[in-house]
Scaffold this motif. Structure first.
Motif, PDB file in Angstrom:
ATOM      1  N   SER A   5       0.827  -1.206   0.000  1.00 11.92           N
ATOM      2  CA  SER A   5       0.000   0.000   0.000  1.00 11.92           C
ATOM      3  C   SER A   5       0.862   1.257   0.000  1.00 11.92           C
ATOM      4  O   SER A   5       1.805   1.387   0.760  1.00 11.92           O
ATOM      5  CB  SER A   5      -0.952   0.017   1.190  1.00 11.92           C
ATOM      6  OG  SER A   5      -0.236   0.088   2.382  1.00 11.92           O
ATOM      7  N   TRP A  23      -6.160  -2.669 -12.482  1.00  8.37           N
ATOM      8  CA  TRP A  23      -6.299  -1.926 -11.241  1.00  8.37           C
ATOM      9  C   TRP A  23      -7.519  -1.016 -11.345  1.00  8.37           C
ATOM     10  O   TRP A  23      -7.824  -0.496 -12.414  1.00  8.37           O
ATOM     11  CB  TRP A  23      -5.080  -1.053 -10.989  1.00  8.37           C
ATOM     12  CG  TRP A  23      -3.805  -1.782 -10.673  1.00  8.37           C
ATOM     13  CD1 TRP A  23      -3.556  -3.120 -10.771  1.00  8.37           C
ATOM     14  CD2 TRP A  23      -2.592  -1.173 -10.238  1.00  8.37           C
ATOM     15  NE1 TRP A  23      -2.263  -3.387 -10.420  1.00  8.37           N
ATOM     16  CE2 TRP A  23      -1.647  -2.212 -10.085  1.00  8.37           C
ATOM     17  CE3 TRP A  23      -2.210   0.127  -9.974  1.00  8.37           C
ATOM     18  CZ2 TRP A  23      -0.338  -1.967  -9.658  1.00  8.37           C
ATOM     19  CZ3 TRP A  23      -0.907   0.371  -9.557  1.00  8.37           C
ATOM     20  CH2 TRP A  23       0.017  -0.676  -9.390  1.00  8.37           C
ATOM     21  N   LYS A  29      -9.416   4.614  -3.117  1.00 11.65           N
ATOM     22  CA  LYS A  29      -8.471   3.520  -2.889  1.00 11.65           C
ATOM     23  C   LYS A  29      -8.194   2.802  -4.197  1.00 11.65           C
ATOM     24  O   LYS A  29      -9.026   2.789  -5.102  1.00 11.65           O
ATOM     25  CB  LYS A  29      -9.029   2.545  -1.861  1.00 11.65           C
ATOM     26  CG  LYS A  29      -9.212   3.200  -0.508  1.00 11.65           C
ATOM     27  CD  LYS A  29      -9.758   2.260   0.508  1.00 11.65           C
ATOM     28  CE  LYS A  29      -9.845   3.042   1.818  1.00 11.65           C
ATOM     29  NZ  LYS A  29     -10.405   2.302   2.879  1.00 11.65           N
ATOM     30  N   TYR A  31      -7.203  -0.763  -6.102  1.00 16.27           N
ATOM     31  CA  TYR A  31      -7.317  -2.217  -5.951  1.00 16.27           C
ATOM     32  C   TYR A  31      -6.725  -2.905  -7.181  1.00 16.27           C
ATOM     33  O   TYR A  31      -7.028  -2.521  -8.311  1.00 16.27           O
ATOM     34  CB  TYR A  31      -8.779  -2.628  -5.810  1.00 16.27           C
ATOM     35  CG  TYR A  31      -9.441  -2.026  -4.601  1.00 16.27           C
ATOM     36  CD1 TYR A  31      -9.389  -2.664  -3.371  1.00 16.27           C
ATOM     37  CD2 TYR A  31     -10.103  -0.804  -4.685  1.00 16.27           C
ATOM     38  CE1 TYR A  31      -9.995  -2.103  -2.250  1.00 16.27           C
ATOM     39  CE2 TYR A  31     -10.701  -0.241  -3.579  1.00 16.27           C
ATOM     40  CZ  TYR A  31     -10.644  -0.891  -2.364  1.00 16.27           C
ATOM     41  OH  TYR A  31     -11.233  -0.330  -1.256  1.00 16.27           O
ATOM     42  N   VAL A  33      -7.262  -5.899  -9.037  1.00 16.47           N
ATOM     43  CA  VAL A  33      -8.293  -6.944  -9.155  1.00 16.47           C
ATOM     44  C   VAL A  33      -7.918  -8.019 -10.169  1.00 16.47           C
ATOM     45  O   VAL A  33      -8.746  -8.853 -10.524  1.00 16.47           O
ATOM     46  CB  VAL A  33      -9.670  -6.323  -9.502  1.00 16.47           C
ATOM     47  CG1 VAL A  33     -10.146  -5.427  -8.372  1.00 16.47           C
ATOM     48  CG2 VAL A  33      -9.625  -5.568 -10.816  1.00 16.47           C
ATOM     49  N   MET A  72     -12.942  -6.903  -0.954  1.00 20.85           N
ATOM     50  CA  MET A  72     -12.066  -5.907  -1.569  1.00 20.85           C
ATOM     51  C   MET A  72     -10.761  -5.725  -0.796  1.00 20.85           C
ATOM     52  O   MET A  72      -9.733  -5.378  -1.391  1.00 20.85           O
ATOM     53  CB  MET A  72     -12.788  -4.566  -1.682  1.00 20.85           C
ATOM     54  CG  MET A  72     -13.931  -4.591  -2.657  1.00 20.85           C
ATOM     55  SD  MET A  72     -14.937  -3.095  -2.580  1.00 20.85           S
ATOM     56  CE  MET A  72     -13.768  -1.842  -3.090  1.00 20.85           C
ATOM     57  N   ASP A  73     -10.800  -5.961   0.503  1.00 25.66           N
ATOM     58  CA  ASP A  73      -9.605  -5.749   1.324  1.00 25.66           C
ATOM     59  C   ASP A  73      -8.390  -6.508   0.796  1.00 25.66           C
ATOM     60  O   ASP A  73      -7.274  -6.001   0.835  1.00 25.66           O
ATOM     61  CB  ASP A  73      -9.867  -6.160   2.779  1.00 25.66           C
ATOM     62  CG  ASP A  73     -10.720  -5.160   3.524  1.00 25.66           C
ATOM     63  OD1 ASP A  73     -10.901  -4.033   3.008  1.00 25.66           O
ATOM     64  OD2 ASP A  73     -11.223  -5.503   4.609  1.00 25.66           O
ATOM     65  N   TYR A  75      -7.568  -7.107  -2.152  1.00 32.98           N
ATOM     66  CA  TYR A  75      -7.070  -6.558  -3.418  1.00 32.98           C
ATOM     67  C   TYR A  75      -6.535  -5.130  -3.258  1.00 32.98           C
ATOM     68  O   TYR A  75      -6.016  -4.555  -4.209  1.00 32.98           O
ATOM     69  CB  TYR A  75      -8.175  -6.590  -4.472  1.00 32.98           C
ATOM     70  CG  TYR A  75      -8.691  -7.990  -4.715  1.00 32.98           C
ATOM     71  CD1 TYR A  75      -7.887  -8.959  -5.297  1.00 32.98           C
ATOM     72  CD2 TYR A  75      -9.981  -8.348  -4.331  1.00 32.98           C
ATOM     73  CE1 TYR A  75      -8.348 -10.255  -5.492  1.00 32.98           C
ATOM     74  CE2 TYR A  75     -10.453  -9.642  -4.531  1.00 32.98           C
ATOM     75  CZ  TYR A  75      -9.625 -10.587  -5.106  1.00 32.98           C
ATOM     76  OH  TYR A  75     -10.078 -11.865  -5.298  1.00 32.98           O
ATOM     77  N   TYR A  76      -6.650  -4.574  -2.068  1.00 35.95           N
ATOM     78  CA  TYR A  76      -6.215  -3.200  -1.798  1.00 35.95           C
ATOM     79  C   TYR A  76      -4.703  -3.083  -1.926  1.00 35.95           C
ATOM     80  O   TYR A  76      -3.966  -3.891  -1.365  1.00 35.95           O
ATOM     81  CB  TYR A  76      -6.649  -2.810  -0.384  1.00 35.95           C
ATOM     82  CG  TYR A  76      -6.117  -1.476   0.077  1.00 35.95           C
ATOM     83  CD1 TYR A  76      -6.749  -0.298  -0.274  1.00 35.95           C
ATOM     84  CD2 TYR A  76      -4.971  -1.400   0.867  1.00 35.95           C
ATOM     85  CE1 TYR A  76      -6.263   0.933   0.153  1.00 35.95           C
ATOM     86  CE2 TYR A  76      -4.479  -0.179   1.293  1.00 35.95           C
ATOM     87  CZ  TYR A  76      -5.126   0.978   0.927  1.00 35.95           C
ATOM     88  OH  TYR A  76      -4.642   2.190   1.348  1.00 35.95           O
TER      89      TYR A  76
END
Length: 134
Positions: A5, A23, A29, A31, A33, A72-73, A75-76
């Motif tokens: 991150s 992305w 934010k 991600y 994906v 989603m967390d 992929y953050y």
């Protein structure tokens, strides 16, 4: 949350716009994906269409479930530098066929474009033949 991150620029995020490198920006934010492309219920095209822009509205309009939001967390990968996000997205004209409101298959349209003039010509010959003075 992902271990990579950091603050990302819009230019960097928007360059990740392929099936094997995708992305998204959602609610400020970023991600990655890419691993989710094959599993997304709406298909990979939905995710690809959300690249190169802030996809928050696209995401919220669908009404994702709480479990989808929790997913989603994993992929953050960071935050978006909002000062790098353009206020307006440039218009990119569609590369597909013109709008077809009744969803008629394209081959049917091509056949009709060929047959209708022939039918009109045939009708004109028939009318002429049967209306000739004898």
């Amino acid at each position: 949350m992902g271990s990579d991150s950091k603050v990302r620029s819009f230019e960097e995020v928007s360059s990740h716009n392929k099936i094997k490198d995708c992305w998204l920006i959602i609610n400020g934010k970023v991600y990655d994906v890419t691993p989710f492309m094959d599993d997304h219920p709406g298909g990979d095209e939905v995710l690809l269409s959300a690249t190169g822009k802030d996809a928050t509205n696209d995401f919220e309009d669908v009404g994702h479930s709480d479990s989808a939001r929790e997913m989603m967390d994993k992929y953050y990968i960071g935050e978006i530098d909002m000062s790098t996000v353009p206020l307006k997205r440039p218009y990119i004209p569609p590369t597909q066929a013109p709008y077809n409101p009744d969803k008629t298959p394209e081959f049917v349209i091509k056949i009709l474009q060929f047959l209708v003039p022939l039918l009109i010509l045939g009708l004109a010959f028939a009318v002429r033949h049967y209306t000739k003075e004898k």
